[in-house]
Design an enzyme around this catalytic site. Structure first.
Site: not given
Length: 334
Positions: A56, A279, A84, A31
């Site tokens: 993961k 984005k 989580s 970027s």
């Protein structure tokens, strides 16, 4: 390298062979706007595009395939983990690939999108309180009841080795990289990356990125001893509320160059900046690394550390919970 670590680079190499045909080689993006803001060349390893929406799957798949290869005559009756959300999704996906039932212990406060995705991949959810003690106790009970095998989300060596494959890819994709910035909760990804980087390119820095509200890694490095969070932390970065553990701590202690912490407002600002400018729909946990590089404290990093790769760890965003976006728009950038 110290033989007291739970994994070596050889384990990461084996993990790479074990999982490479089942995962995506995620892209590295840049970027110009963020380069201009930071005065450095930033590279973003986009694990939000990985299968199940986060890094993961690397560790979960390596762990499950390792279990099967170790006992080819009989598959595990079940796999069990607490999560989580992202590890739960990954374990569910990997278990379904191998035809093994999965049980995931999830805190009731986990994002709804992650809970729904775990179920969509075919796993059974069991709810727990938010504390580490509650999650671990229920995980042990479910493992006993199902005669399943526990796959810890960040302390299982096979999981740590799987996460280390991220660094193997980054070092090929960004040959001139000077540093990697890695979000840290339990430390599985950070430890795996540190082992890999220091084996292949010792001069490359490895920096941990952590919420100030969940700064056990920072405190552990500062005190020179494992210092878990004293209570369940409150942070928008829900994927890294866990504390580093007995397996990840020695690696982090010895091989991670520094730990940087950021506030909740800095995390929110960085996450929204990536959404708007790049984005990329990253989750706030992934925004922690971006927040670190944008922070005032990071300016103390020498200017020669120019080419920096930030691991965007995942993109599993609960869109229904984004009440903070409007509030953040009303504030000046930190």
């Amino acid at each position: 390298m110290c033989d007291q670590y739970c994994i070596s680079f050889a384990d990461v190499e084996k993990a790479h062979i074990n999982i490479r045909d089942f995962i995506h080689l995620t892209p590295v993006l840049t970027s110009s706007i963020l380069n201009q803001i930071t005065g450095r060349n930033l590279f973003f390893k986009c694990e939000l595009f990985q299968k199940t929406g986060s890094f993961k799957i690397r560790g979960a798949l390596n762990a499950i395939r390792g279990l099967i290869s170790a006992h080819p005559e009989e598959k595990p009756r079940a796999v069990v983990a607490h999560s989580s959300g992202n590890h739960g999704q990954a374990l569910s996906f990997a278990a379904r690939l191998e035809g093994i039932p999965a049980y995931v212990i999830v805190p009731e406060t986990a994002p709804n999108c992650k809970k729904l995705a775990i179920q969509a991949y075919g796993a059974s959810i069991v709810y727990s309180e938010q504390s580490e003690e509650s999650r671990e106790n229920i995980t042990k009970r479910i493992a006993e009841e199902t005669e399943g095998i526990m796959v810890h989300p960040n302390q299982e060596p096979a999981v740590i080795a799987g996460q280390g494959t991220i660094a193997m890819e980054v070092l090929n994709q960004v040959p001139l990289v000077d540093a990697l910035v890695v979000p840290v909760g339990g430390g599985g990804m950070l430890a795996g990356i540190a082992v890999t980087v220091k084996a292949l390119r010792p001069s490359v820095k490895v920096y941990a990125a952590e919420p100030l509200n969940a700064d056990d890694c920072y405190q552990s490095k500062l005190k020179g001893e494992l210092t878990p969070n004293p209570y369940p932390p409150e942070t928008i970065a829900d994927g890294i509320k866990s504390s580093i553990g007995l397996n990840t701590w020695p690696i982090i202690r010895d091989l991670v160059d520094d730990v940087f912490t950021v506030t909740e407002d800095e995390i929110k600002y960085a996450t929204q900046l990536v959404w708007e400018r790049m984005k990329l729909l990253i989750e706030p946990t992934a925004g922690v690394g971006v927040a670190v590089v944008l922070s005032q404290h990071f300016r103390t990093v020498p200017a020669e550390v120019k080419n920096i790769c930030i691991v965007l760890s995942g993109g599993n965003v609960d869109l229904t919970s984004l009440t903070w976006v409007k509030k953040q728009d009303e504030k000046a950038a930190p």
